[in-house]
Design a protein around this motif. Structure first.
Motif, mmCIF file in Angstrom:
data_model
loop_
_atom_site.group_PDB
_atom_site.id
_atom_site.type_symbol
_atom_site.label_atom_id
_atom_site.label_comp_id
_atom_site.label_asym_id
_atom_site.label_seq_id
_atom_site.Cartn_x
_atom_site.Cartn_y
_atom_site.Cartn_z
ATOM 1 N N GLU A 220 0.847 -1.194 0.000
ATOM 2 C CA GLU A 220 0.000 0.000 0.000
ATOM 3 C C GLU A 220 0.879 1.240 0.000
ATOM 4 O OE1 GLU A 220 -2.479 -0.355 3.482
ATOM 5 O OE2 GLU A 220 -4.137 -1.162 2.306
ATOM 6 N N ASP A 221 0.310 2.364 -0.487
ATOM 7 C CA ASP A 221 1.043 3.629 -0.423
ATOM 8 C C ASP A 221 0.454 4.527 0.660
ATOM 9 O OD1 ASP A 221 -1.277 4.794 -1.466
ATOM 10 O OD2 ASP A 221 -0.526 4.817 -3.528
ATOM 11 N N ASP A 222 0.941 5.760 0.725
ATOM 12 C CA ASP A 222 0.501 6.696 1.764
ATOM 13 C C ASP A 222 -0.994 6.969 1.718
ATOM 14 O OD1 ASP A 222 2.854 7.040 3.081
ATOM 15 O OD2 ASP A 222 3.420 8.910 2.088
ATOM 16 N N ASP A 223 -1.586 6.869 0.541
ATOM 17 C CA ASP A 223 -3.009 7.136 0.381
ATOM 18 C C ASP A 223 -3.849 5.870 0.530
ATOM 19 O OD1 ASP A 223 -2.799 9.937 -0.151
ATOM 20 O OD2 ASP A 223 -1.999 9.434 -2.123
ATOM 21 N N ARG A 224 -3.234 4.806 1.070
ATOM 22 C CA ARG A 224 -3.895 3.532 1.335
ATOM 23 C C ARG A 224 -4.385 2.840 0.066
ATOM 24 N NH1 ARG A 224 -4.773 3.067 6.798
ATOM 25 N NH2 ARG A 224 -4.703 0.846 6.284
ATOM 26 N N ARG A 225 -3.776 3.163 -1.074
ATOM 27 C CA ARG A 225 -4.074 2.410 -2.292
ATOM 28 C C ARG A 225 -3.377 1.066 -2.195
ATOM 29 N NH1 ARG A 225 -2.026 7.150 -4.274
ATOM 30 N NH2 ARG A 225 -3.530 8.681 -5.036
ATOM 31 N N CYS A 226 -4.100 0.003 -2.446
ATOM 32 C CA CYS A 226 -3.505 -1.333 -2.441
ATOM 33 C C CYS A 226 -3.026 -1.647 -3.853
ATOM 34 C CB CYS A 226 -4.514 -2.378 -1.974
ATOM 35 S SG CYS A 226 -3.844 -4.060 -1.941
ATOM 36 N N HIS A 227 -1.721 -1.806 -4.023
ATOM 37 C CA HIS A 227 -1.146 -2.055 -5.340
ATOM 38 C C HIS A 227 -0.950 -3.540 -5.627
ATOM 39 C CE1 HIS A 227 -0.425 2.184 -6.252
ATOM 40 N NE2 HIS A 227 -0.063 2.317 -4.985
ATOM 41 N N MET A 228 -0.857 -4.353 -4.586
ATOM 42 C CA MET A 228 -0.813 -5.796 -4.792
ATOM 43 C C MET A 228 -1.110 -6.499 -3.477
ATOM 44 S SD MET A 228 2.143 -8.420 -6.247
ATOM 45 C CE MET A 228 3.150 -8.415 -4.756
ATOM 46 N N GLU A 229 -1.835 -7.607 -3.569
ATOM 47 C CA GLU A 229 -2.072 -8.487 -2.426
ATOM 48 C C GLU A 229 -1.866 -9.921 -2.923
ATOM 49 O OE1 GLU A 229 -5.998 -9.684 -0.102
ATOM 50 O OE2 GLU A 229 -5.319 -7.676 0.494
ATOM 51 N N LEU A 230 -0.842 -10.560 -2.409
ATOM 52 C CA LEU A 230 -0.459 -11.886 -2.876
ATOM 53 C C LEU A 230 -0.551 -12.897 -1.744
ATOM 54 C CD1 LEU A 230 0.832 -13.765 -5.054
ATOM 55 C CD2 LEU A 230 3.059 -13.075 -4.129
ATOM 56 N N LYS A 231 -1.345 -13.940 -1.963
ATOM 57 C CA LYS A 231 -1.402 -15.051 -1.020
ATOM 58 C C LYS A 231 -0.490 -16.162 -1.527
ATOM 59 C CE LYS A 231 -6.114 -14.234 0.671
ATOM 60 N NZ LYS A 231 -7.477 -14.795 0.821
ATOM 61 N N TYR A 232 0.370 -16.643 -0.648
ATOM 62 C CA TYR A 232 1.302 -17.686 -1.047
ATOM 63 C C TYR A 232 1.570 -18.608 0.132
ATOM 64 C CZ TYR A 232 4.926 -15.037 1.464
ATOM 65 O OH TYR A 232 5.655 -14.384 2.423
ATOM 66 N N SER A 233 2.242 -19.715 -0.129
ATOM 67 C CA SER A 233 2.607 -20.668 0.910
ATOM 68 C C SER A 233 4.087 -20.996 0.814
ATOM 69 C CB SER A 233 1.790 -21.964 0.779
ATOM 70 O OG SER A 233 0.407 -21.708 0.912
ATOM 71 N N PHE A 234 4.649 -21.462 1.895
ATOM 72 C CA PHE A 234 6.025 -21.946 1.880
ATOM 73 C C PHE A 234 6.146 -23.072 2.906
ATOM 74 C CE2 PHE A 234 5.887 -18.477 4.916
ATOM 75 C CZ PHE A 234 6.608 -18.928 6.011
ATOM 76 N N GLU A 235 7.201 -23.846 2.748
ATOM 77 C CA GLU A 235 7.395 -25.005 3.620
ATOM 78 C C GLU A 235 8.757 -24.942 4.296
ATOM 79 O OE1 GLU A 235 7.173 -29.924 3.505
ATOM 80 O OE2 GLU A 235 7.029 -28.754 1.642
ATOM 81 N N ILE A 236 8.797 -25.338 5.553
ATOM 82 C CA ILE A 236 10.059 -25.439 6.281
ATOM 83 C C ILE A 236 10.309 -26.915 6.586
ATOM 84 C CG2 ILE A 236 11.284 -24.853 8.416
ATOM 85 C CD1 ILE A 236 9.724 -22.263 8.483
ATOM 86 N N LYS A 237 11.485 -27.397 6.169
ATOM 87 C CA LYS A 237 11.845 -28.783 6.352
ATOM 88 C C LYS A 237 12.969 -28.929 7.387
ATOM 89 C CE LYS A 237 10.469 -30.734 1.889
ATOM 90 N NZ LYS A 237 10.937 -31.522 0.709
ATOM 91 N N LYS A 238 13.176 -30.149 7.809
ATOM 92 C CA LYS A 238 14.233 -30.463 8.762
ATOM 93 C C LYS A 238 15.583 -30.214 8.137
ATOM 94 C CE LYS A 238 15.869 -34.211 11.794
ATOM 95 N NZ LYS A 238 15.646 -35.623 12.193
ATOM 96 N N SER A 239 16.500 -29.612 8.912
ATOM 97 C CA SER A 239 17.850 -29.369 8.412
ATOM 98 C C SER A 239 18.604 -30.680 8.273
ATOM 99 C CB SER A 239 18.600 -28.422 9.343
ATOM 100 O OG SER A 239 18.699 -28.977 10.629
ATOM 101 N N ARG A 240 19.651 -30.666 7.479
ATOM 102 C CA ARG A 240 20.425 -31.892 7.259
ATOM 103 C C ARG A 240 21.140 -32.330 8.529
ATOM 104 N NH1 ARG A 240 21.860 -28.901 2.518
ATOM 105 N NH2 ARG A 240 20.863 -29.762 0.664
#
Length: 240
Positions: A220-240
């Motif tokens: 968002e910018d100072d005027d509260r315009r939303c320029h992008m909203e991205l939903k995503y996922s990520f995974e955390i795995k066990k270290s080696r």
């Protein structure tokens, strides 16, 4: 930070502040089966409450402040069109030429890609926008304790965008575990894309930290315009 026309992003917290960790018991050392799927776990009610909090904070911060009227960038340049040296100075300062402007008043930020940089996996970039059917896509997989940065490429069109900022909210199992915020800066229109790296963060460690996380990245910018909203996922795995 790359593409240095904008201010540096402000400090933001890492995921480790809100996720598992600590000592593991013998039972916890057993591998935990991941049942949650990418894209699941977004809490719409929590998002609504979070948005309300942001609105309240905005009121408290700005009070009765009234921003000056937005003026098309083309009009600002044309004010001194008879002064060739001043016109060229403005074009150099703003990073654009008059032929690129169409008189549109509202600034537009067009995001081209989002990437991740990490010693664990190198650099991976994903084109934007993503298809609606891929909302909540698994953006990356990292091992616990990995340091990483999100990288964005974007273009500013039509007018100067002021105070472009981001918020990144993370959920695990439907529970919000982290929220970070930062400031990218103020950017003028230009032909070449800006490239900006968000603050470096570290994935949490421990058996309870492993699994699928869902997140929402918003700009968002100072005027509260939303320029992008991205939903995503990520995974955390066990270290080696």
């Amino acid at each position: 930070m790359e593409g240095g026309k904008g201010a540096e992003a402000g400090p933001s917290s890492g995921f480790s502040s809100g996720c598992g960790g600590g000592e593991e018991t013998q039972e916890e050392k057993k591998e935990v089966e991941v049942t949650e799927k990418p894209g699941e776990g977004f809490d719409d009610e929590a998002v609504t409450e979070d948005r309300d909090d942001d609105d309240n904070n905005g009121t408290e911060v700005f009070g009765n402040f009234v921003p000056s009227p937005l003026v098309p960038l083309k009009d600002q340049i044309e004010k001194d069109k008879d002064d060739e040296s001043l016109r060229r100075w403005k074009e150099k300062l703003l990073g654009c030429v008059e032929s690129d402007l169409n008189g549109q008043m509202e600034p537009e930020v067009k995001f081209h890609s989002i990437g991740i940089i990490s010693d664990d996996i190198g650099e991976i970039n994903t084109p934007l926008p993503v298809d609606e059917s891929e909302s909540g896509l698994l953006l990356f997989t990292l091992r616990e304790g990995s340091r990483y940065q999100l990288k964005l490429a974007f273009t500013v069109l039509h007018n100067i965008v002021s105070g472009l900022a981001y918020s990144n909210t993370v959920w695990k199992g439907g529970i919000q575990v982290d929220k970070s915020k930062g400031m990218l800066g103020t950017f003028a229109p230009q032909r070449e894309p800006y490239v900006h790296n968000l603050d470096e963060e570290t994935t949490p460690s421990g058996v309870l930290a492993r699994g699928i996380y869902n997140a929402k990245l918003k700009f968002e910018d100072d005027d509260r315009r939303c320029h992008m909203e991205l939903k995503y996922s990520f995974e955390i795995k066990k270290s080696r």
